[in-house]
Design a protein around this motif. Structure first.
Motif, PDB file in Angstrom:
ATOM      1  N   TRP A 262       0.766  -1.140   0.105  1.00 20.89           N
ATOM      2  CA  TRP A 262      -0.378  -0.091  -0.008  1.00 20.89           C
ATOM      3  C   TRP A 262       0.373   1.392   0.106  1.00 20.89           C
ATOM      4  O   TRP A 262       1.210   2.156  -1.079  1.00 20.89           O
ATOM      5  CB  TRP A 262      -1.072   0.154   0.846  1.00 20.89           C
ATOM      6  CG  TRP A 262      -1.517   1.363   1.592  1.00 20.89           C
ATOM      7  CD1 TRP A 262      -1.026   2.139   2.959  1.00 20.89           C
ATOM      8  CD2 TRP A 262      -2.347   2.285   0.908  1.00 20.89           C
ATOM      9  NE1 TRP A 262      -2.033   3.154   2.326  1.00 20.89           N
ATOM     10  CE2 TRP A 262      -2.655   3.289   1.313  1.00 20.89           C
ATOM     11  CE3 TRP A 262      -3.237   1.748  -0.530  1.00 20.89           C
ATOM     12  CZ2 TRP A 262      -3.638   3.436   1.026  1.00 20.89           C
ATOM     13  CZ3 TRP A 262      -4.580   2.823  -0.401  1.00 20.89           C
ATOM     14  CH2 TRP A 262      -4.486   3.729  -0.434  1.00 20.89           C
ATOM     15  N   ILE A 263       1.610   1.340   1.350  1.00 28.47           N
ATOM     16  CA  ILE A 263       2.504   2.678   1.249  1.00 28.47           C
ATOM     17  C   ILE A 263       3.352   2.860  -0.106  1.00 28.47           C
ATOM     18  O   ILE A 263       3.712   3.710  -0.696  1.00 28.47           O
ATOM     19  CB  ILE A 263       3.815   2.545   2.276  1.00 28.47           C
ATOM     20  CG1 ILE A 263       2.542   2.419   3.483  1.00 28.47           C
ATOM     21  CG2 ILE A 263       4.437   4.020   1.837  1.00 28.47           C
ATOM     22  CD1 ILE A 263       2.409   3.636   3.845  1.00 28.47           C
ATOM     23  N   PHE A 264       4.448   1.663  -0.681  1.00 24.22           N
ATOM     24  CA  PHE A 264       5.113   1.832  -1.791  1.00 24.22           C
ATOM     25  C   PHE A 264       3.420   2.352  -3.090  1.00 24.22           C
ATOM     26  O   PHE A 264       4.860   2.802  -3.764  1.00 24.22           O
ATOM     27  CB  PHE A 264       5.474   0.386  -1.885  1.00 24.22           C
ATOM     28  CG  PHE A 264       6.612   0.027  -3.282  1.00 24.22           C
ATOM     29  CD1 PHE A 264       7.547   0.990  -3.700  1.00 24.22           C
ATOM     30  CD2 PHE A 264       5.720  -0.265  -4.773  1.00 24.22           C
ATOM     31  CE1 PHE A 264       8.193   1.144  -4.899  1.00 24.22           C
ATOM     32  CE2 PHE A 264       6.505  -0.413  -6.179  1.00 24.22           C
ATOM     33  CZ  PHE A 264       7.580   0.605  -5.928  1.00 24.22           C
ATOM     34  N   SER A 265       2.852   1.563  -3.180  1.00 25.36           N
ATOM     35  CA  SER A 265       1.629   2.364  -4.499  1.00 25.36           C
ATOM     36  C   SER A 265       1.314   3.750  -4.417  1.00 25.36           C
ATOM     37  O   SER A 265       1.931   3.964  -5.612  1.00 25.36           O
ATOM     38  CB  SER A 265       0.696   1.430  -4.670  1.00 25.36           C
ATOM     39  OG  SER A 265       0.587  -0.235  -4.145  1.00 25.36           O
ATOM     40  N   ILE A 266       0.977   3.891  -3.058  1.00 24.88           N
ATOM     41  CA  ILE A 266       0.683   5.344  -2.955  1.00 24.88           C
ATOM     42  C   ILE A 266       2.051   6.666  -3.223  1.00 24.88           C
ATOM     43  O   ILE A 266       1.653   6.635  -4.143  1.00 24.88           O
ATOM     44  CB  ILE A 266       0.015   5.251  -2.084  1.00 24.88           C
ATOM     45  CG1 ILE A 266      -0.721   4.946  -1.827  1.00 24.88           C
ATOM     46  CG2 ILE A 266       0.066   7.566  -1.853  1.00 24.88           C
ATOM     47  CD1 ILE A 266      -1.771   5.069  -2.519  1.00 24.88           C
ATOM     48  N   PHE A 267       3.303   5.864  -2.729  1.00 26.13           N
ATOM     49  CA  PHE A 267       4.442   6.600  -2.961  1.00 26.13           C
ATOM     50  C   PHE A 267       4.882   6.707  -4.922  1.00 26.13           C
ATOM     51  O   PHE A 267       5.487   7.816  -5.128  1.00 26.13           O
ATOM     52  CB  PHE A 267       5.649   6.154  -2.225  1.00 26.13           C
ATOM     53  CG  PHE A 267       6.820   6.698  -2.812  1.00 26.13           C
ATOM     54  CD1 PHE A 267       7.362   7.696  -1.869  1.00 26.13           C
ATOM     55  CD2 PHE A 267       7.876   6.280  -3.952  1.00 26.13           C
ATOM     56  CE1 PHE A 267       8.062   8.623  -1.864  1.00 26.13           C
ATOM     57  CE2 PHE A 267       8.590   6.799  -3.531  1.00 26.13           C
ATOM     58  CZ  PHE A 267       9.173   7.700  -3.062  1.00 26.13           C
TER      59      PHE A 267
END
Length: 359
Positions: A262-267
């Motif tokens: 999730w964090i990597f995708s949004i970043f």
């Protein structure tokens, strides 16, 4: 100038101003120096020491952003030890692998996609978005490793700047691992003077969005950089409101996996504002995601670069070189040097310039 239409190209966009190379890095370093002196953190500073601190060439162009206490204590007692030689060589090898063998090779694959997104299929558009994050990481983290390695070989240790950021399980953790010296600078010289955590929830969220927006402007004087920082501030505020302070230790392995994705995708999605300089071009890029036909980039060499980047971050996260493999450092240096030499000899020139040189 056209008849009946007075235009002044110099003022059409702030981005057209020509600024000195890497001005943001040494400007922030000098601001920190002045503020720390005003706060009484140090009282003596010979001018020659100040010049060395500001003009120390390994980190001059793209950081890390140093503070007075990161460097001054080493000036009179710096010396080259065998440990520093080993660490210096390992960091330089790491920097070459990240920059030349990973980031530059990813750039060669995705630059044409950004230039002509309509020619590629939707999957390639999506993967390009994610791949750019790995390019920026390899490029900037690679520079930092080269800078730290050069400093070690001069008898100095300068701060690290990246701590396996794409293994983060929250936005808060991400910004404690990505461009760490900028994050701590913003915290100490902007966020805390605005009240830090000692303010109301509304004020906290406004301060967070404000300092992250300013962080975006630090990267460049275009509105897309501002939006990049602004949206990161929004997600940090939402995360605090919805989850408080996510604790990695309390998460199951499955939750950690989903959180990392999730964090990597949004970043990566927000990195579109970092990579593309107008909303019109961003719209054109994302519109191409509906393409069902076109050129593809997801070939074995593409996946090899992505997997290689993640392996490097996992090694750094576990600190294998610092602990488990330390007794074998000499042999590791020998084999890695041989591997990098063979790999570099097969790389086609030219290499990409460092992304953060423009800041």
């Amino acid at each position: 100038m056209s008849e009946g239409n007075l235009t002044i190209p110099f003022f059409q966009s702030l981005s057209e101003f020509v600024l000195p190379l890497a001005i943001s890095f040494y400007t922030f370093q000098m601001i920190a120096y002045l503020v720390d002196a005003w706060r009484g953190k140090f009282s003596e500073s010979p001018f020659i020491h100040f010049l060395l601190f500001i003009l120390f060439f390994p980190q001059l162009i793209a950081g890390p952003i140093m503070r007075h206490d990161d460097f001054y204590d080493q000036i009179d007692r710096s010396k080259l030890t065998f440990d520093f030689v080993q660490r210096g060589i390992l960091h330089i090898i790491s920097g070459l692998i990240k920059k030349v063998l990973i980031a530059d090779q990813i750039a060669k694959m995705i630059n044409p996609v950004y230039a002509n997104p309509g020619e590629y299929d939707g999957v390639s558009i999506l993967l390009t978005t994610f791949a750019f994050s790995f390019q920026v990481y390899g490029d900037f983290s690679g520079y930092t490793d080269l800078a730290r390695g050069s400093a070690f070989l001069l008898g100095y240790e300068i701060p690290e700047n990246f701590r396996s950021p794409f293994l983060s399980v929250s936005f808060t953790e991400l910004w404690s691992r990505w461009h760490y010296t900028l994050s701590t600078w913003i915290r100490d010289y902007l966020y805390i003077p605005l009240g830090g955590n000692r303010v109301s929830e509304l004020r906290y969220n406004l301060n967070t969005i404000l300092v992250m927006s300013l962080s975006g402007l630090w990267h460049g004087n275009t509105y897309t950089f501002f939006l990049w920082g602004f949206f990161h501030g929004i997600f940090l505020s939402i995360e605090r409101f919805a989850f408080g302070r996510p604790d990695r230790k309390s998460m199951s392995n499955l939750k950690k996996l989903f959180a990392v994705i999730w964090i990597f995708s949004i970043f990566s999605i927000l990195a579109t504002f970092f990579r593309i300089d107008t909303l019109e071009k961003i719209s054109t890029f994302w519109t191409a995601i509906v393409n069902v036909k076109g050129k593809i980039i997801y070939k074995p060499d593409f996946w090899g670069l992505i997997i290689g980047s993640y392996i490097i971050q996992m090694i750094e996260y576990k600190q294998y070189f610092a602990e488990t493999l330390k007794p074998y450092t000499t042999w590791i240096i020998f084999f890695l040097s041989f591997f990098v030499y063979i790999a570099l000899s097969k790389i086609e020139a030219p290499v990409e310039t460092f992304i953060y040189f423009q800041f």
